[in-house]
Design a protein around this motif. Sequence first.
Motif, PDB file in Angstrom:
ATOM      1  N   PRO A 213       2.560  -3.416  -9.909  1.00 45.66           N
ATOM      2  CA  PRO A 213       1.938  -4.329  -9.040  1.00 45.66           C
ATOM      3  C   PRO A 213       2.007  -4.333  -8.039  1.00 45.66           C
ATOM      4  O   PRO A 213       1.968  -3.970  -6.630  1.00 45.66           O
ATOM      5  N   ASN A 214       0.693  -5.010  -7.300  1.00 39.24           N
ATOM      6  CA  ASN A 214       0.016  -5.432  -6.392  1.00 39.24           C
ATOM      7  C   ASN A 214      -1.011  -3.854  -5.873  1.00 39.24           C
ATOM      8  O   ASN A 214      -1.150  -4.262  -4.899  1.00 39.24           O
TER       9      ASN A 214
ATOM     10  N   HIS B  96      -8.649   2.883   3.914  1.00 43.36           N
ATOM     11  CA  HIS B  96      -8.942   1.109   5.030  1.00 43.36           C
ATOM     12  C   HIS B  96      -8.979  -0.259   4.373  1.00 43.36           C
ATOM     13  O   HIS B  96      -9.520  -1.048   4.913  1.00 43.36           O
ATOM     14  N   ASN B  97      -9.593   0.009   2.551  1.00 49.85           N
ATOM     15  CA  ASN B  97      -9.536  -1.339   2.373  1.00 49.85           C
ATOM     16  C   ASN B  97      -8.235  -1.419   1.152  1.00 49.85           C
ATOM     17  O   ASN B  97      -8.486  -2.152   0.313  1.00 49.85           O
ATOM     18  N   HIS B  98      -6.742  -0.415   1.062  1.00 46.34           N
ATOM     19  CA  HIS B  98      -6.486  -0.618  -0.017  1.00 46.34           C
ATOM     20  C   HIS B  98      -6.299  -0.462  -1.313  1.00 46.34           C
ATOM     21  O   HIS B  98      -6.188  -1.288  -1.975  1.00 46.34           O
ATOM     22  N   GLN B  99      -7.642   0.592  -0.858  1.00 46.37           N
ATOM     23  CA  GLN B  99      -8.039   0.837  -2.741  1.00 46.37           C
ATOM     24  C   GLN B  99      -7.516   1.600  -3.983  1.00 46.37           C
ATOM     25  O   GLN B  99      -7.874   3.369  -2.822  1.00 46.37           O
TER      26      GLN B  99
ATOM     27  N   TRP C 230       0.925  -0.862   0.050  1.00 48.30           N
ATOM     28  CA  TRP C 230      -0.456   0.304   0.208  1.00 48.30           C
ATOM     29  C   TRP C 230       0.716   1.485   0.690  1.00 48.30           C
ATOM     30  O   TRP C 230       0.722   2.054  -1.017  1.00 48.30           O
ATOM     31  N   PRO C 231       1.912   1.340   1.170  1.00 48.53           N
ATOM     32  CA  PRO C 231       2.874   2.816   0.766  1.00 48.53           C
ATOM     33  C   PRO C 231       2.902   2.901  -0.276  1.00 48.53           C
ATOM     34  O   PRO C 231       3.273   4.043  -1.562  1.00 48.53           O
ATOM     35  N   THR C 232       4.042   1.469  -1.057  1.00 47.88           N
ATOM     36  CA  THR C 232       4.082   2.370  -2.456  1.00 47.88           C
ATOM     37  C   THR C 232       3.324   2.743  -3.713  1.00 47.88           C
ATOM     38  O   THR C 232       4.092   3.562  -4.267  1.00 47.88           O
ATOM     39  N   THR C 233       2.163   1.585  -3.765  1.00 44.83           N
ATOM     40  CA  THR C 233       0.888   2.021  -4.812  1.00 44.83           C
ATOM     41  C   THR C 233       0.427   3.500  -4.188  1.00 44.83           C
ATOM     42  O   THR C 233       0.840   4.055  -5.706  1.00 44.83           O
ATOM     43  N   VAL C 234       0.503   3.879  -3.082  1.00 45.06           N
ATOM     44  CA  VAL C 234      -0.395   5.567  -2.944  1.00 45.06           C
ATOM     45  C   VAL C 234       1.315   6.006  -3.681  1.00 45.06           C
ATOM     46  O   VAL C 234       1.001   7.242  -3.657  1.00 45.06           O
ATOM     47  N   SER C 235       2.355   5.673  -2.914  1.00 42.35           N
ATOM     48  CA  SER C 235       3.226   6.974  -3.848  1.00 42.35           C
ATOM     49  C   SER C 235       2.925   6.750  -5.167  1.00 42.35           C
ATOM     50  O   SER C 235       3.883   8.083  -5.987  1.00 42.35           O
ATOM     51  N   ALA C 236       2.891   5.822  -5.906  1.00 39.48           N
ATOM     52  CA  ALA C 236       3.412   5.262  -7.423  1.00 39.48           C
ATOM     53  C   ALA C 236       2.209   6.162  -8.225  1.00 39.48           C
ATOM     54  O   ALA C 236       2.325   7.128  -9.402  1.00 39.48           O
TER      55      ALA C 236
END
Length: 104
Positions: A55-56, A89-92, A22-28
Amino acid sequence: MPEFSWPDRSLVLAPDVVDRSWPTTVSALPLGSHVSGRVIDRQPFGVFLLLDGVPNAVGLAEITAMPPRMELPTMGTTVTGEVIWHADHNHQVKIRLDEWNVQG
């Protein structure tokens, strides 16, 4: 296949993998980013996406964030849109859809 159904389990990311990423997703994918992805699930409220190049990451385009008068894209369709929210809350990653094209 019914109109609304969960995808083949091989397409679903494990929740712990999505959580750790999740932290990488939000950053990207900052708000306003343009993204594309493949529809892996259709529900009456919207579609879930596997996002290209991240990814992910799981995207969700709710029916309220679709172009007017458009139907939900079908399974396997590639769609494009804009990141409009990070649901911690649900990492979407919430997506407002632009358009879609059937990939064959």
